[in-house]
Design a protein around this motif. Structure first.
Motif, PDB file in Angstrom:
ATOM      1  N   GLU A 192      -2.238 -13.029  74.538  1.00 32.26           N
ATOM      2  CA  GLU A 192      -2.946 -13.807  75.551  1.00 32.26           C
ATOM      3  C   GLU A 192      -4.382 -13.324  75.702  1.00 32.26           C
ATOM      4  O   GLU A 192      -5.310 -14.113  75.829  1.00 32.26           O
ATOM      5  N   GLU A 221      -8.819 -20.824  69.220  1.00 37.52           N
ATOM      6  CA  GLU A 221      -8.617 -20.813  70.672  1.00 37.52           C
ATOM      7  C   GLU A 221      -8.068 -22.137  71.199  1.00 37.52           C
ATOM      8  O   GLU A 221      -7.102 -22.161  71.970  1.00 37.52           O
ATOM      9  N   LYS A 263      -4.335 -22.542  73.012  1.00 38.73           N
ATOM     10  CA  LYS A 263      -4.165 -22.874  74.428  1.00 38.73           C
ATOM     11  C   LYS A 263      -3.056 -23.888  74.651  1.00 38.73           C
ATOM     12  O   LYS A 263      -2.509 -23.985  75.748  1.00 38.73           O
ATOM     13  N   ARG A 302      -3.121 -19.636  79.119  1.00 32.59           N
ATOM     14  CA  ARG A 302      -4.124 -18.689  79.614  1.00 32.59           C
ATOM     15  C   ARG A 302      -4.763 -17.883  78.485  1.00 32.59           C
ATOM     16  O   ARG A 302      -5.331 -16.822  78.711  1.00 32.59           O
ATOM     17  N   TYR A 303      -4.693 -18.419  77.287  1.00 34.76           N
ATOM     18  CA  TYR A 303      -5.229 -17.725  76.117  1.00 34.76           C
ATOM     19  C   TYR A 303      -6.738 -17.524  76.258  1.00 34.76           C
ATOM     20  O   TYR A 303      -7.476 -18.449  76.594  1.00 34.76           O
ATOM     21  N   SER A 304      -7.205 -16.306  76.004  1.00 29.15           N
ATOM     22  CA  SER A 304      -8.638 -15.999  76.043  1.00 29.15           C
ATOM     23  C   SER A 304      -9.011 -15.312  74.738  1.00 29.15           C
ATOM     24  O   SER A 304      -8.596 -14.188  74.480  1.00 29.15           O
TER      25      SER A 304
END
Length: 855
Positions: free
Chosen positions: A632, A664, A668, A673-675
């Motif tokens: 994540e 990215e 997602k 909440r992938y950053s």
């Protein structure tokens, strides 16, 4: 408009037009007005400016809706309903309407109606109840709610999680407690009976009901009166409800009994607002109090005799302990002292009669209490030394004490904890030496009793078996043949509580072949797989076949938690053989297929420790990096992993980070909440300054469409820039400036964070001024950089700094492209210099005056 009207000339323009009318409440309309341009359309590009903070903003809006807006709208609707009923001369809670509550199939509706009912009853409980069997009604509501499924809560604000049975249960229990306070004598017995019925029929939420029963069962203090009757009736009601079925209701019996034996009235405070004092006290010692405690203690004694499980007996002992405690609040007097003395004598006499010599864990619990009492205020109780002497003479129990529990010799004032541990270790070593073939059957029997006696405490914590675990390991190391015989006889019991792990560890030191045979056999039992996966870190070199078979068993049952544990254990070994590294590869690929990176949690690689990750092949490292694409975010634990990788394969690091960024959007969809952009990687070894420079340049070239503003919420680029030479940094910052307005802002914010030589700062700012028209935002950042002084010396340090900086900037006026901006900036700085000089002079005069006055 109908066909006839639409045919008229004046309405012809409206033909085929479709429009929508949105009808909503005033509250919702005000909310929409406020958030429309923030969430619905994001016309201010907030997400692009700072995605992390924008995500937080959305979460806070959701919190506002769920916890404030929805309740407020419900409250407004309820108030509107009240006003309508008043106008129509209807009862707010009519008997007919109340009866329908128990048949409502929706917990959302039930929760709202019960909330409204509770609100009304808190104010008017004495006026409310008429023509309604409220106790029976609330009980039936609870039972109905337990059957209802959770339904989504659809509102004008959106769809939210519906109310659960537990939430309806809590509000129902609070209504019962209002009834108790409103009608002390009248409703106690009926409410207790109703709650016991619910407890029996809905055992899965028994802990919630027990907590409510504890509050209801305790004597109630109202003004000058304390009500005991419901407390006295409580045990009678329990007996009638559960009969002889003590074992199934042990938590209820011991939980409520513990509360009744507590003398503290800590939930009922009388407050004198005139003197601002709070009076807290204990129950007065009178006939009702004595009778209640005696009744509870006798019921607990009978419960102890009737239950057979050791953990049930221990719960009874812990409840009885409450009968030996003084209250935490309130003064002690002779009556209170006498009452507790009598209770202690009664309880200890019971222990003397009923406590069996081989119930070691129960004896240990009682002994701990006795030692506490002997050191406090109960030396006059003769049964205390009698029981302690009895326990001291119990050689089997003393042996048990050596192996289990941290309390060994804790109450011996002549010894420290260290002395106690040394005594214990010396005795355990002596036992290890004494065990031989002849005495082994006796010890096997002992071990069986010890493990059984301690087994239920292992469900809570294994810390009290620490010494026994160490003993098994040392015993297997020093006497492997005997240890194998112990395992052969007790393998089911040893496997069940993971003690086989300790024997295997010892055998690896003395007889590795035997250890591997037992380990191979243990794999077949599913319950063993946790400690095997955990222990691989400590076991010696393992064959490819064993590891492959073990992994296959985990994979066939999709045992992700133990596969994750296996990965951690392999990575923390000093070095892997080819077979172990192969299993690591396929395990990493398997968890990657599940988008799982949990093996990184709590995994820390110390700089000085020698872990297997330092020796992995490039292929395995790439498998690990492929897995980390699903993380994540790149947190502290992953940073330690990347740091190790960067030391052996530094060229893999930057492609990995860029790969995360490129994926990215697709990630997602899997991980909302992938950053992709790491916030900061403080200790990362990023290679040579040239590689850092190339990485940043490539990043900005490759991702032209990426908003540079996104990087402003991170520190990665800023940290990377610290690792390269000033000349290279200048070229990077100029590259940023060439990206446009946002690039210029980013470059200036980097300059603001890190002190540079004046010539460095001047070169970057001159480049910005020459490149484009300076916006207000860029201008303010430039001014901020020059106002930032750093450390200065002397009274006139600030004034001198601003004056020198202004004079340096005046030199820029020689260049036409810089003249206008330089003139304005230098004038501003000279004004700052004059202001600081005046302030410093004034302060100096005042300081000298104070000094003269003191002299």
């Amino acid at each position: 408009l109908n066909d006839e009207r639409i045919s008229l000339p004046e309405y012809k323009m409206f033909e085929n037009l479709v429009f929508e009318i949105q009808i909503t409440t005033v509250l919702y309309h005000s909310f929409i007005e406020q958030q429309h341009d923030v969430l619905y359309k994001d016309s201010r590009n907030l997400e692009e400016i700072n995605p992390q903070q924008y995500s937080y903003l959305k979460d806070e809006y959701k919190n506002l809706i769920e916890n404030y807006m929805l309740p407020a709208q419900g409250w407004l609707d309820y108030l509107n309903e009240i006003s309508g009923k008043i106008e129509r001369k209807e009862e707010l809670f009519s008997p007919k309407e109340m009866e329908l509550l128990s048949s409502i199939p929706d917990n959302n509706v039930l929760f709202d109606k019960l909330t409204n009912l509770k609100s009304y009853m808190e104010k008017y409980v004495d006026l409310f109840i008429k023509d309604i069997d409220i106790v029976l009604l609330i009980k039936e509501v609870i039972l109905q709610a337990s059957k209802n499924k959770i339904k989504p809560l659809k509102t004008q604000f959106g769809t939210f999680r519906g109310k659960s049975f537990q939430e309806v249960l809590q509000i129902s229990l609070s209504i019962f407690e209002i009834l108790i306070n409103g009608y002390p004598p009248k409703y106690y017995a009926r409410i207790i009976e109703a709650l016991l019925d619910v407890y029996i029929r809905i055992p899965e939420d028994k802990h919630i009901i027990i907590e409510s029963l504890k509050r209801i069962a305790f004597p109630i203090w109202e003004g000058d009166k304390i009500y005991f009757q419901h407390s006295l009736d409580f045990i009678v009601i329990i007996k009638s409800k559960i009969g002889e079925n003590y074992e199934d209701y042990i938590d209820l019996i011991t939980g409520v009994s513990s509360e009744l034996l507590s003398l503290d009235i800590d939930k009922n405070e009388s407050i004198n607002f005139d003197s601002l004092t709070i009076h807290q006290s204990c129950l007065p010692v009178g006939k009702p109090c004595k009778e209640m405690r005696s009744q509870v203690i006798e019921y607990l004694k009978k419960t102890y005799i009737m239950v057979s499980k050791l953990d049930s007996k221990l719960k009874v002992i812990k409840a009885l302990d409450m009968g030996t405690n003084y209250p935490l609040r309130g003064g002690k007097d002779k009556k209170l002292d006498r009452l507790i003395f009598e209770n202690i004598e009664s309880i200890l006499a019971f222990y003397e009669k009923e406590l069996k010599g081989n119930e070691y864990s129960l004896i240990q619990e009682v002994e701990t209490k006795l030692l506490f009492l002997s050191r406090r205020s109960r030396p006059e109780v003769k049964l205390i030394p009698n029981l302690l002497n009895r326990f001291e003479r119990n050689k089997e129990y003393q042996m048990y004490r050596l192996f289990f529990g941290w309390e060994y010799e804790r109450y011996d004032n002549t010894k420290s904890f260290k002395d106690g541990d040394q005594t214990r270790n010396a005795k355990i070593k002596k036992i290890t030496k004494e065990i031989d073939t002849k005495s082994l059957p006796v010890w096997i029997k002992r071990f069986k009793e010890y493990i059984h006696s301690n087994s239920f405490t292992l469900q809570v914590s294994s810390s009290n078996s620490h010494e026994f675990q160490n003993f098994l390991r040392n015993f297997a190391k020093e006497k492997p043949a005997l240890a194998v015989k112990v395992y052969t006889k007790l393998h089911n019991l040893l496997d069940k509580y993971a003690y086989t792990y300790n024997i295997i560890l010892g055998l690896f030191d003395s007889s590795p072949v035997t250890a591997k045979k037992i380990l191979t056999k243990s794999v077949n039992r599913k319950s063993n797989r946790y400690w095997i996966a955990y222990g691989i870190e400590d076991f010696g070199s393992l064959s490819t076949k064993f590891l492959s078979d073990f992994f296959d068993k985990l994979r066939k049952t999709n045992d992700i938690s133990n596969i994750v544990l296996l990965i951690r254990s392999l990575l923390k070994k000093p070095k892997l053989n080819k077979g172990e590294e192969h299993i690591l590869q396929i395990a990493i690929k398997y968890v990657s297929s599940k988008h799982n990176t949990s093996w990184t949690r709590n995994l820390y690689f110390n700089e000085h420790d020698d872990f297997a990750i330092k020796y992995l092949s490039k292929e395995t490292i790439n498998d690990i990096l492929d897995n980390l694409l699903f993380a994540e975010d790149l947190d502290y634990h992953i940073e330690t992993i990347l740091n190790q990788i960067s030391k052996i394969y530094p060229e893999e690091l930057f492609p990995f980070i860029k790969n995360r960024i490129s994926k990215e959007d697709s990630m997602k969809e899997i991980i909302p909440r992938y950053s992709a952009i790491p916030y900061e990687l403080f200790y990362l070894d990023v290679g040579t300054p040239e590689s850092v420079k190339n990485f940043i340049i490539d990043l900005f070239k490759e991702y032209k469409k990426e908003s540079l503003r996104r990087w402003l919420s991170t520190r990665l680029i800023s940290l990377l820039l610290l690792k390269i030479e000033p000349e290279q940094e200048i070229s990077i910052l100029k590259l940023l400036i060439d990206k446009g307005e946002q690039g210029s802002e980013f470059a200036l914010e980097i300059l603001e964070k890190f002190d540079q030589k004046p010539s460095f700062t001047d070169e970057i700012i001159q480049y910005i001024i020459k490149s484009r028209v300076v916006s207000k935002r860029v201008k303010s950042l430039i001014y901020m950089i020059y106002v930032h002084t750093g450390v200065v010396e002397g009274d006139y340090g600030f004034a001198n700094y601003f004056k020198e900086t202004a004079q340096r900037i005046q030199e820029w006026e020689k260049e036409p492209a810089l003249k206008v901006f330089a003139t304005e900036l230098s004038k501003y700085l000279m004004k700052k210099a004059d202001s600081e000089h005046t302030s410093a002079t004034t302060e100096r005069i005042q300081r000298e005056a104070r000094f003269k006055t003191r002299s």
